[in-house]
Design a protein around this motif. Structure first.
Motif, PDB file in Angstrom:
ATOM      1  N   HIS A  60      24.546 -23.462 -34.137  1.00 20.60           N
ATOM      2  CA  HIS A  60      23.133 -23.406 -34.532  1.00 20.60           C
ATOM      3  C   HIS A  60      22.215 -23.358 -33.302  1.00 20.60           C
ATOM      4  O   HIS A  60      21.191 -24.044 -33.248  1.00 20.60           O
ATOM      5  CB  HIS A  60      22.766 -24.592 -35.425  1.00 20.60           C
ATOM      6  N   ASP A  84      25.922 -18.339 -30.850  1.00 19.25           N
ATOM      7  CA  ASP A  84      25.582 -17.965 -32.219  1.00 19.25           C
ATOM      8  C   ASP A  84      25.266 -16.490 -32.358  1.00 19.25           C
ATOM      9  O   ASP A  84      24.757 -16.063 -33.402  1.00 19.25           O
ATOM     10  CB  ASP A  84      24.429 -18.838 -32.723  1.00 19.25           C
ATOM     11  N   VAL A  99      29.927 -17.826 -42.145  1.00 17.34           N
ATOM     12  CA  VAL A  99      28.861 -18.579 -42.806  1.00 17.34           C
ATOM     13  C   VAL A  99      29.329 -19.086 -44.165  1.00 17.34           C
ATOM     14  O   VAL A  99      30.328 -18.624 -44.708  1.00 17.34           O
ATOM     15  CB  VAL A  99      27.591 -17.721 -43.015  1.00 17.34           C
ATOM     16  N   CYS A 102      24.333 -19.947 -44.553  1.00 15.37           N
ATOM     17  CA  CYS A 102      23.491 -19.429 -43.473  1.00 15.37           C
ATOM     18  C   CYS A 102      23.496 -17.905 -43.492  1.00 15.37           C
ATOM     19  O   CYS A 102      24.279 -17.271 -44.207  1.00 15.37           O
ATOM     20  CB  CYS A 102      23.996 -19.924 -42.119  1.00 15.37           C
ATOM     21  N   HIS A 123      24.628 -15.463 -36.159  1.00 11.92           N
ATOM     22  CA  HIS A 123      24.618 -16.538 -37.151  1.00 11.92           C
ATOM     23  C   HIS A 123      23.239 -17.187 -37.107  1.00 11.92           C
ATOM     24  O   HIS A 123      22.818 -17.696 -36.068  1.00 11.92           O
ATOM     25  CB  HIS A 123      25.700 -17.562 -36.793  1.00 11.92           C
ATOM     26  N   GLY A 125      21.260 -19.968 -39.125  1.00 13.56           N
ATOM     27  CA  GLY A 125      20.925 -21.022 -40.061  1.00 13.56           C
ATOM     28  C   GLY A 125      19.446 -21.353 -39.910  1.00 13.56           C
ATOM     29  O   GLY A 125      18.723 -20.692 -39.153  1.00 13.56           O
ATOM     30  N   ARG A 126      18.976 -22.373 -40.583  1.00 12.12           N
ATOM     31  CA  ARG A 126      17.560 -22.720 -40.496  1.00 12.12           C
ATOM     32  C   ARG A 126      17.142 -22.985 -39.064  1.00 12.12           C
ATOM     33  O   ARG A 126      16.160 -22.420 -38.578  1.00 12.12           O
ATOM     34  CB  ARG A 126      17.277 -23.962 -41.357  1.00 12.12           C
ATOM     35  N   ALA A 156      23.739 -14.889 -48.340  1.00 17.42           N
ATOM     36  CA  ALA A 156      23.214 -16.164 -47.843  1.00 17.42           C
ATOM     37  C   ALA A 156      22.475 -16.848 -48.979  1.00 17.42           C
ATOM     38  O   ALA A 156      22.123 -16.217 -49.983  1.00 17.42           O
ATOM     39  CB  ALA A 156      22.273 -15.940 -46.663  1.00 17.42           C
ATOM     40  N   TYR A 162      17.488 -22.622 -51.872  1.00 18.78           N
ATOM     41  CA  TYR A 162      17.610 -23.421 -50.653  1.00 18.78           C
ATOM     42  C   TYR A 162      16.580 -24.541 -50.656  1.00 18.78           C
ATOM     43  O   TYR A 162      15.551 -24.484 -49.988  1.00 18.78           O
ATOM     44  CB  TYR A 162      17.470 -22.534 -49.429  1.00 18.78           C
TER      45      TYR A 162
END
Length: 240
Positions: A60, A84, A99, A102, A123, A125-126, A156, A162
């Protein structure tokens, strides 16, 4: 697998695995021998040599690594790079991003002469998305000569599913306007795919969306559905 075509280079394949291809991650308490079998079958099915897929140790972050061809005989030596995003300046390597909710983002790029192809896998993610992993990846592609870039955002978790705490939604919206959404049941949420598409489009990248929500579509792994979930892979590789 879910397949996509490149508009910049028809010799490049892009795909996202499903649960049918099995868990592809070595870090989720699965039998490493079974994961190795899944990876071997996957490589055979897409027509690349054994142990040629480039995986990452994803953390991340906004770290981007440029990779080169290497011959290996196991998945543990040499270790996968800790980053990432992977950038291939030759467009000839097979890249993978794993993932389970993500964003897996695959990139194809060309230089101004349209003669050289570059590829990348990221990759997001948040945390990585908010910190700029996608902009960093685009910048690295441009640094090696890319002038035309396209991206595919794979399966995703969607903005309807989410769910996040109200404080996280507010903080994320403050740093990235438009990322906040609401779940289908009315609570605070984030829409990572839509935010990623806007970011990339603003950078001049042509974007395709899979439109698949990993939580809603049980063909795909989802950490939100099960914390013991395996990992799907976004794959980008050249025709051989």
């Amino acid at each position: 697998m879910l397949h996509f075509a490149s508009n910049l280079d028809s010799s490049i394949h892009l795909a996202f695995t499903t649960q049918a291809e099995g868990n592809l991650a070595l870090h989720v308490n699965d039998d490493p021998h079974l994961v190795g079998e899944h990876r071997a079958r996957l490589e055979d099915s897409i027509g690349v040599r054994r142990f040629s897929l480039h995986f990452m140790n994803q953390i991340h972050s906004t770290e981007v690594v440029h990779i080169a061809s290497q011959r290996r005989t196991s998945w543990t030596e040499p270790e996968a790079p800790t980053c990432d995003a992977l950038v291939d300046p030759t467009g000839r390597e097979a890249l993978a991003v794993m993932v389970a909710d993500c964003l897996p983002v695959l990139f194809v790029a060309k230089d101004a002469t349209q003669k050289q192809t570059f590829t990348a896998a990221a990759h997001a993610g948040r945390r990585g998305l908010l910190d700029g992993i996608l902009t960093r990846t685009v910048g690295e592609l441009q640094a090696v000569g890319a002038t035309h870039i396209e991206a595919v955002i794979g399966p995703a978790i969607c903005g309807r599913c989410y769910e996040v705490p109200e404080s996280m939604a507010a903080e994320s919206e403050e740093s990235r306007p438009g990322i906040r959404s609401n779940t289908s049941w009315g609570t605070a949420a984030l829409d990572l795919p839509a935010s990623a598409q806007k970011e990339l489009s603003d950078l001049g990248v042509s974007v395709q969306q899979s439109g698949v929500c990993t939580l809603e579509d049980e063909r795909f792994f989802s950490y939100r559905r099960s914390s013991r979930s395996g990992r799907l892979a976004g794959l980008i590789w050249p025709k051989t």
